[in-house]
Motif scaffolding. Structure first.
Motif, PDB file in Angstrom:
ATOM      1  N   LEU A   1      26.109  57.454 -65.029  1.00  0.00           N
ATOM      2  CA  LEU A   1      25.100  57.449 -63.967  1.00  0.00           C
ATOM      3  C   LEU A   1      24.969  56.062 -63.348  1.00  0.00           C
ATOM      4  O   LEU A   1      23.875  55.576 -63.047  1.00  0.00           O
ATOM      5  CB  LEU A   1      23.741  57.928 -64.497  1.00  0.00           C
ATOM      6  N   ASP A   2      26.124  55.416 -63.176  1.00  0.00           N
ATOM      7  CA  ASP A   2      26.161  54.077 -62.598  1.00  0.00           C
ATOM      8  C   ASP A   2      27.546  53.866 -61.997  1.00  0.00           C
ATOM      9  O   ASP A   2      28.514  54.513 -62.403  1.00  0.00           O
ATOM     10  CB  ASP A   2      25.881  53.027 -63.679  1.00  0.00           C
ATOM     11  N   ASP A   3      27.648  52.964 -61.029  1.00  0.00           N
ATOM     12  CA  ASP A   3      28.920  52.692 -60.367  1.00  0.00           C
ATOM     13  C   ASP A   3      29.751  51.761 -61.246  1.00  0.00           C
ATOM     14  O   ASP A   3      29.726  50.540 -61.095  1.00  0.00           O
ATOM     15  CB  ASP A   3      28.686  52.069 -58.992  1.00  0.00           C
ATOM     16  N   VAL A   4      30.505  52.353 -62.167  1.00  0.00           N
ATOM     17  CA  VAL A   4      31.305  51.571 -63.122  1.00  0.00           C
ATOM     18  C   VAL A   4      32.797  51.733 -62.831  1.00  0.00           C
ATOM     19  O   VAL A   4      33.625  51.468 -63.704  1.00  0.00           O
ATOM     20  CB  VAL A   4      31.003  52.007 -64.568  1.00  0.00           C
ATOM     21  N   TYR A   5      33.140  52.130 -61.603  1.00  0.00           N
ATOM     22  CA  TYR A   5      34.520  52.490 -61.274  1.00  0.00           C
ATOM     23  C   TYR A   5      35.491  51.361 -61.609  1.00  0.00           C
ATOM     24  O   TYR A   5      36.553  51.594 -62.183  1.00  0.00           O
ATOM     25  CB  TYR A   5      34.611  52.839 -59.785  1.00  0.00           C
ATOM     26  N   TRP A   6      35.162  50.113 -61.266  1.00  0.00           N
ATOM     27  CA  TRP A   6      36.082  48.995 -61.472  1.00  0.00           C
ATOM     28  C   TRP A   6      35.704  48.142 -62.681  1.00  0.00           C
ATOM     29  O   TRP A   6      36.114  46.995 -62.788  1.00  0.00           O
ATOM     30  CB  TRP A   6      36.153  48.123 -60.223  1.00  0.00           C
ATOM     31  N   THR A   7      34.916  48.683 -63.597  1.00  0.00           N
ATOM     32  CA  THR A   7      34.571  47.964 -64.816  1.00  0.00           C
ATOM     33  C   THR A   7      35.342  48.565 -65.985  1.00  0.00           C
ATOM     34  O   THR A   7      36.041  49.569 -65.858  1.00  0.00           O
ATOM     35  CB  THR A   7      33.066  48.058 -65.096  1.00  0.00           C
ATOM     36  N   ARG A   8      35.198  47.924 -67.148  1.00  0.00           N
ATOM     37  CA  ARG A   8      35.882  48.445 -68.330  1.00  0.00           C
ATOM     38  C   ARG A   8      35.406  49.859 -68.665  1.00  0.00           C
ATOM     39  O   ARG A   8      36.194  50.696 -69.112  1.00  0.00           O
ATOM     40  CB  ARG A   8      35.657  47.504 -69.528  1.00  0.00           C
ATOM     41  N   GLU A   9      34.117  50.124 -68.458  1.00  0.00           N
ATOM     42  CA  GLU A   9      33.612  51.482 -68.701  1.00  0.00           C
ATOM     43  C   GLU A   9      34.292  52.491 -67.778  1.00  0.00           C
ATOM     44  O   GLU A   9      34.436  53.662 -68.124  1.00  0.00           O
ATOM     45  CB  GLU A   9      32.100  51.530 -68.498  1.00  0.00           C
ATOM     46  N   GLY A  10      34.714  52.043 -66.607  1.00  0.00           N
ATOM     47  CA  GLY A  10      35.374  52.939 -65.670  1.00  0.00           C
ATOM     48  C   GLY A  10      36.739  53.405 -66.121  1.00  0.00           C
ATOM     49  O   GLY A  10      37.279  54.374 -65.581  1.00  0.00           O
ATOM     50  N   LEU A  11      37.319  52.723 -67.127  1.00  0.00           N
ATOM     51  CA  LEU A  11      38.605  53.177 -67.660  1.00  0.00           C
ATOM     52  C   LEU A  11      38.501  54.560 -68.287  1.00  0.00           C
ATOM     53  O   LEU A  11      39.508  55.253 -68.461  1.00  0.00           O
ATOM     54  CB  LEU A  11      39.123  52.178 -68.703  1.00  0.00           C
ATOM     55  N   LEU A  12      37.283  54.962 -68.629  1.00  0.00           N
ATOM     56  CA  LEU A  12      37.095  56.292 -69.199  1.00  0.00           C
ATOM     57  C   LEU A  12      37.583  57.367 -68.232  1.00  0.00           C
ATOM     58  O   LEU A  12      38.102  58.409 -68.659  1.00  0.00           O
ATOM     59  CB  LEU A  12      35.617  56.511 -69.535  1.00  0.00           C
ATOM     60  N   SER A  13      37.429  57.140 -66.931  1.00  0.00           N
ATOM     61  CA  SER A  13      37.911  58.099 -65.941  1.00  0.00           C
ATOM     62  C   SER A  13      39.424  58.277 -66.048  1.00  0.00           C
ATOM     63  O   SER A  13      39.935  59.401 -65.980  1.00  0.00           O
ATOM     64  CB  SER A  13      37.552  57.626 -64.525  1.00  0.00           C
ATOM     65  N   VAL A  14      40.142  57.176 -66.214  1.00  0.00           N
ATOM     66  CA  VAL A  14      41.597  57.244 -66.347  1.00  0.00           C
ATOM     67  C   VAL A  14      41.978  57.972 -67.623  1.00  0.00           C
ATOM     68  O   VAL A  14      42.887  58.813 -67.632  1.00  0.00           O
ATOM     69  CB  VAL A  14      42.199  55.824 -66.325  1.00  0.00           C
ATOM     70  N   GLN A  15      41.288  57.683 -68.707  1.00  0.00           N
ATOM     71  CA  GLN A  15      41.588  58.323 -69.982  1.00  0.00           C
ATOM     72  C   GLN A  15      41.325  59.827 -69.925  1.00  0.00           C
ATOM     73  O   GLN A  15      42.117  60.631 -70.434  1.00  0.00           O
ATOM     74  CB  GLN A  15      40.764  57.667 -71.090  1.00  0.00           C
ATOM     75  N   ILE A  16      40.214  60.206 -69.305  1.00  0.00           N
ATOM     76  CA  ILE A  16      39.912  61.634 -69.167  1.00  0.00           C
ATOM     77  C   ILE A  16      40.968  62.324 -68.314  1.00  0.00           C
ATOM     78  O   ILE A  16      41.435  63.421 -68.638  1.00  0.00           O
ATOM     79  CB  ILE A  16      38.507  61.824 -68.556  1.00  0.00           C
ATOM     80  N   THR A  17      41.376  61.671 -67.227  1.00  0.00           N
ATOM     81  CA  THR A  17      42.381  62.264 -66.350  1.00  0.00           C
ATOM     82  C   THR A  17      43.706  62.425 -67.064  1.00  0.00           C
ATOM     83  O   THR A  17      44.381  63.468 -66.931  1.00  0.00           O
ATOM     84  CB  THR A  17      42.562  61.405 -65.088  1.00  0.00           C
ATOM     85  N   LEU A  18      44.120  61.436 -67.840  1.00  0.00           N
ATOM     86  CA  LEU A  18      45.363  61.546 -68.599  1.00  0.00           C
ATOM     87  C   LEU A  18      45.281  62.678 -69.621  1.00  0.00           C
ATOM     88  O   LEU A  18      46.250  63.421 -69.821  1.00  0.00           O
ATOM     89  CB  LEU A  18      45.668  60.225 -69.294  1.00  0.00           C
ATOM     90  N   ALA A  19      44.127  62.810 -70.262  1.00  0.00           N
ATOM     91  CA  ALA A  19      43.962  63.883 -71.238  1.00  0.00           C
ATOM     92  C   ALA A  19      44.028  65.263 -70.577  1.00  0.00           C
ATOM     93  O   ALA A  19      44.665  66.184 -71.093  1.00  0.00           O
ATOM     94  CB  ALA A  19      42.632  63.712 -71.975  1.00  0.00           C
ATOM     95  N   VAL A  20      43.368  65.404 -69.423  1.00  0.00           N
ATOM     96  CA  VAL A  20      43.404  66.679 -68.703  1.00  0.00           C
ATOM     97  C   VAL A  20      44.817  66.972 -68.203  1.00  0.00           C
ATOM     98  O   VAL A  20      45.277  68.126 -68.234  1.00  0.00           O
ATOM     99  CB  VAL A  20      42.397  66.666 -67.536  1.00  0.00           C
ATOM    100  N   THR A  21      45.538  65.937 -67.766  1.00  0.00           N
ATOM    101  CA  THR A  21      46.924  66.124 -67.329  1.00  0.00           C
ATOM    102  C   THR A  21      47.774  66.657 -68.468  1.00  0.00           C
ATOM    103  O   THR A  21      48.568  67.596 -68.292  1.00  0.00           O
ATOM    104  CB  THR A  21      47.504  64.790 -66.827  1.00  0.00           C
ATOM    105  N   ALA A  22      47.631  66.069 -69.658  1.00  0.00           N
ATOM    106  CA  ALA A  22      48.381  66.540 -70.824  1.00  0.00           C
ATOM    107  C   ALA A  22      48.007  67.980 -71.171  1.00  0.00           C
ATOM    108  O   ALA A  22      48.869  68.791 -71.514  1.00  0.00           O
ATOM    109  CB  ALA A  22      48.125  65.622 -72.014  1.00  0.00           C
ATOM    110  N   LEU A  23      46.717  68.312 -71.056  1.00  0.00           N
ATOM    111  CA  LEU A  23      46.262  69.668 -71.359  1.00  0.00           C
ATOM    112  C   LEU A  23      46.862  70.673 -70.377  1.00  0.00           C
ATOM    113  O   LEU A  23      47.371  71.739 -70.786  1.00  0.00           O
ATOM    114  CB  LEU A  23      44.736  69.727 -71.320  1.00  0.00           C
ATOM    115  N   LEU A  24      46.820  70.354 -69.082  1.00  0.00           N
ATOM    116  CA  LEU A  24      47.379  71.267 -68.085  1.00  0.00           C
ATOM    117  C   LEU A  24      48.879  71.429 -68.268  1.00  0.00           C
ATOM    118  O   LEU A  24      49.413  72.537 -68.128  1.00  0.00           O
ATOM    119  CB  LEU A  24      47.072  70.740 -66.684  1.00  0.00           C
TER     120      LEU A  24
END
Length: 206
Positions: A160-183
């Protein structure tokens, strides 16, 4: 690299490893298929690449509707995620990138997960309501686009915060990689099930 409060942070090693693994796996599959075609036909490399593309195109039209839809979903999802990352990176240095720009309504910044959710909901609703089976693989494309736009900013939704370019924002990349592997696993599983079904039907007594 991630910039936060004026200093540069190094990217997460686990995320880099996941991305490198996905890239190497994709390259290995493509190289293996090109090599197989080249050994079978004894053709030079450019011709082997062209024959592999022709085989892939023929397979795209011959597979089942579910496999076709999964491929469309996976490719549009990954392509949208990569494009969104590249465009947002460019937008940090310039006001516009082609037709894309930062959108603000008053003091509120409209993030790209907003149109992503709308696109995914619209495509999913269309897939549920339609009785035309031919539309389902086509609707998988905008659904994948919506997923890519939304999951690219999944860390913002969780924090619930604009963390896109912070270390916390890496979670988006990790989630996307996980979903890619799942698909990709689901797409591969559908292929195995289809081949197994054919083998069982061929082996069954008439």
């Amino acid at each position: 690299m991630i910039r936060r409060r004026g200093r540069v942070l190094s990217p997460d090693r686990g995320t880099i490893a996941l991305g490198a693994f996905a890239g190497v796996a994709l390259a290995a599959v493509a190289a293996g298929e090109i090599g197989r075609v080249r050994r079978r036909s004894a053709a030079p490399l450019p011709q082997a690449v062209a024959e592999t593309a022709h085989v892939a195109l023929a397979g795209y039209h011959e597979v089942s509707r579910h496999e076709n839809a999964m491929f469309n979903l996976l490719s549009s999802f990954v392509g949208t995620f990569l494009a969104a990352r590249a465009i947002t990176y460019r937008l940090r240095r310039s006001r516009t990138v082609g037709p894309f720009r930062n959108l603000r309504l008053g003091r509120r910044h409209i993030h790209h997960f907003v149109p992503g959710i709308v696109i995914a909901f619209a495509a999913g609703t269309g897939a549920i309501l339609t009785q035309n089976e031919r539309l389902e693989p086509r609707l998988a494309v905008p659904f994948g686009v919506g997923m890519g736009l939304t999951l690219d900013e999944s860390a913002l939704l969780l924090e619930l915060d604009d963390v896109y370019w912070t270390r916390e924002g890496l979670l988006s990349v990790q989630i996307t990689l996980a979903v890619t592997a799942l698909l990709a696993s689901i797409a591969l599983g559908l292929r195995f099930l289809r081949r197994g079904e054919q083998a069982v039907l061929e082996a069954a007594p008439s």
